[in-house]
Design an enzyme around this catalytic site. Structure first.
Site, PDB file in Angstrom:
ATOM      1  N   GLY A  18      -1.263   8.895  -2.617  1.00  0.00           N
ATOM      2  CA  GLY A  18       0.033   8.836  -3.275  1.00  0.00           C
ATOM      3  C   GLY A  18      -0.010   7.980  -4.520  1.00  0.00           C
ATOM      4  CG  PHE A  22       3.137  -1.939 -10.212  1.00  0.00           C
ATOM      5  CD1 PHE A  22       3.512  -2.273 -11.494  1.00  0.00           C
ATOM      6  CD2 PHE A  22       3.996  -2.231  -9.173  1.00  0.00           C
ATOM      7  CE1 PHE A  22       4.721  -2.901 -11.743  1.00  0.00           C
ATOM      8  CE2 PHE A  22       5.204  -2.851  -9.405  1.00  0.00           C
ATOM      9  CZ  PHE A  22       5.572  -3.186 -10.694  1.00  0.00           C
ATOM     10  N   GLY A  23       0.369   1.651  -9.108  1.00  0.00           N
ATOM     11  CA  GLY A  23      -0.958   2.108  -8.738  1.00  0.00           C
ATOM     12  C   GLY A  23      -0.992   3.464  -8.080  1.00  0.00           C
ATOM     13  CE  LYS A  42      -0.638  -0.174  -5.240  1.00  0.00           C
ATOM     14  NZ  LYS A  42       0.402  -1.014  -4.618  1.00  0.00           N
ATOM     15  CG  ASP A 140       9.475  -1.290  -2.958  1.00  0.00           C
ATOM     16  OD1 ASP A 140      10.609  -0.747  -2.937  1.00  0.00           O
ATOM     17  OD2 ASP A 140       8.443  -0.688  -3.308  1.00  0.00           O
TER      18      ASP A 140
END
Length: 176
Positions: A18, A22-23, A42, A140
């Site tokens: 996914g 940011f990554g 990542k 988050d």
């Protein structure tokens, strides 16, 4: 990055998992360990804007520090295995969680019983309490960042890319 590519002569990319703010995350195999266990790689997103890239690197480093600090103390947070730069790109390697995110359980039209909601909240709040006791705020929390591990049904919190240390907030109170 394509499946089959290997980073550091160790982490062989299997497939894309996914993409976030940011990554980009990939499923990989750790070729250095017996049975080549799965892990998550990542890759920090690239940016043409130097200031944005600098900010991304700061967030990426904070995520690595949080995982390193928390993951070995709490089995509901992924462990950090590596954090490195290779050919001008930044990577973070962490524990793979064999399971599913809670968006498969919590969605419109799926009514949960009160007892199920209470149990779910207890599990989530337990790990959040641990994180907060370490003076870290995740920032988050959402169904996609809460994984239910297949082996034992426990909730694990992932994606520490936007963490904030409370000590930093005390230095800069207007951020509250």
């Amino acid at each position: 990055m394509l499946p089959g590519n290997t980073l550091r002569n160790r982490y062989k990319i299997v497939k894309l998992l996914g993409s976030g703010a940011f990554g980009i995350t990939y499923l990989a195999q750790d070729l250095d360990l017996p049975d080549h266990p799965l892990c998550v790689v990542k890759n920090l997103k690239e940016s043409q804007n130097p200031e944005e890239l600098k900010d991304f690197i700061v967030f990426f480093s904070k995520e690595a520090k949080a995982l390193y600090r928390l993951g070995y103390e709490c089995n509901q947070i992924p462990r950090l295995f590596a954090h490195f730069e290779e050919k001008g790109k930044f990577y973070l390697v962490q524990e793979y969680i064999d399971g599913h995110d809670l968006s498969q359980e919590i969605y419109a039209g799926n009514k949960l019983r009160e007892s199920e909601v209470i149990q779910l909240l207890k599990e989530i709040l337990e790990v959040l309490t641990f994180i907060h006791d370490k003076n870290i705020i995740h920032r988050d929390i959402k169904a996609q960042n809460l994984m239910r591990r297949n082996s034992d049904g426990k909730i694990k919190i992932i994606d520490f890319g936007t963490v904030k240390e409370i000590s930093q907030i005390k230095k800069n109170p207007h951020e509250l």
